[in-house]
Design an enzyme around this catalytic site. Structure first.
Site, mmCIF file in Angstrom:
data_model
loop_
_atom_site.group_PDB
_atom_site.id
_atom_site.type_symbol
_atom_site.label_atom_id
_atom_site.label_comp_id
_atom_site.label_asym_id
_atom_site.label_seq_id
_atom_site.Cartn_x
_atom_site.Cartn_y
_atom_site.Cartn_z
ATOM 1 N N PRO A 86 0.819 -1.219 0.000
ATOM 2 C CA PRO A 86 0.000 0.000 0.000
ATOM 3 C C PRO A 86 0.858 1.277 0.000
ATOM 4 C CG PRO A 86 -0.348 -1.300 2.025
ATOM 5 C CD PRO A 86 0.598 -2.062 1.171
ATOM 6 N N GLU A 113 3.066 -7.364 8.260
ATOM 7 C CA GLU A 113 3.232 -5.916 8.031
ATOM 8 C C GLU A 113 4.078 -5.631 6.799
ATOM 9 O OE1 GLU A 113 1.350 -3.877 9.981
ATOM 10 O OE2 GLU A 113 0.708 -5.825 10.771
ATOM 11 N N ARG A 155 -3.531 -9.185 -20.559
ATOM 12 C CA ARG A 155 -4.425 -8.841 -21.671
ATOM 13 C C ARG A 155 -3.797 -7.830 -22.619
ATOM 14 N NH1 ARG A 155 -7.283 -4.552 -21.158
ATOM 15 N NH2 ARG A 155 -9.147 -5.207 -22.278
ATOM 16 N N ASP A 170 -8.597 -0.943 -25.984
ATOM 17 C CA ASP A 170 -7.837 -0.545 -24.819
ATOM 18 C C ASP A 170 -7.770 0.958 -24.640
ATOM 19 O OD1 ASP A 170 -7.458 -3.025 -23.949
ATOM 20 O OD2 ASP A 170 -5.274 -2.950 -23.954
#
Ligand code: JAH
Length: 231
Positions: A86, A113, A155, A170
């Protein structure tokens, strides 16, 4: 041929990569996915991969030694190492397009963590290392973020999408050529639960359809993602 290696303490989490579009891409020889169990690089009876954080604080941190032993086996001069966290740079479609041009990507999935910071620090002196976030929320580990990124990258590998979907679409990944969201879409039947398909879409006037769709895209972007319009 893009080779993905995924390192995790939960190899079963990556099973979905064998399904559907990605399973077919593997079968067609367009990419490979190999999943490695980090615990194979432990040497104690309990297969310990974590320890308490220096400086104190909650939770546990992944020890660097099993990571070093595993990554030394996998890394080569052409490797990009991606660490889902994150605290990373936000993953985007254009990042996916860049990764789709690479020969070899290793994903290092943290748990607890996260991974002792010296692992990223060490490999940055040898290869390209990217700490990447898929959004502003905390997961239980990097595995689900890897599922997201591998699908987004796969993809964009030439040959993975059929003629149906195709790479031209796309540019519609966000919107048209501008930074717009996709507008609403419809199929048969023409009336469903008293809701009609907008008449313009069945008019056969392709220029009017295109103009209408652009208006709808702008309106939806204003509603859902005003940041994309600079608002
Ligand atoms: C959580 C290691 N941006 C999504 C994301 C990615 C990774 C993690 N959390 C959220 C994570 C715990 C340990 C990685």
């Amino acid at each position: 041929m893009l080779k993905f290696d995924v390192v995790t303490v939960f190899p079963e989490y990556l099973e979905p990569l064998k399904l559907s579009l990605m399973g077919k891409a593997i079968d067609d020889g367009l990419m490979s996915v190999d999943v490695h169990d980090l615990r194979d690089k432990t040497h104690d009876k309990h297969k310990t991969v974590d320890d308490s954080p220096y400086g104190g604080g909650p939770g546990m941190v992944m020890k660097p030694e099993p990571w070093g032993d595993m990554l030394d086996d996998l890394v080569n001069d052409e490797t990009v190492l991606i660490i889902p966290t994150p605290s990373g740079k936000q993953f985007t479609h254009s990042m996916a397009a860049n990764f789709a041009t690479k020969k070899h990507i290793i994903f290092a999935c943290g748990r607890y963590e996260g991974i002792d910071s010296r692992v990223a620090q060490h490999y940055k002196t040898r290869i390209r290392v990217e700490e990447v976030s898929i959004g502003d929320y905390v997961l239980a580990g990097g595995e689900v973020a890897v599922l997201v990124m591998v699908e987004a990258i796969a993809r964009l590998i030439p040959g993975v999408l059929g003629n149906q979907e195709s790479a031209v679409d796309d540019s519609f990944a966000l919107g048209s050529m501008e930074n717009l969201l996709e507008g609403q879409i419809y199929t048969r039947p023409p009336v469903w639960r008293d809701l009609e398909v907008p008449a313009i879409l069945t008019s056969g006037d392709h220029a009017k359809v295109a103009a209408w769709r652009h208006e709808q895209a702008v309106e939806r972007t204003r509603q859902n993602r005003p940041d994309l319009l600079g608002e």
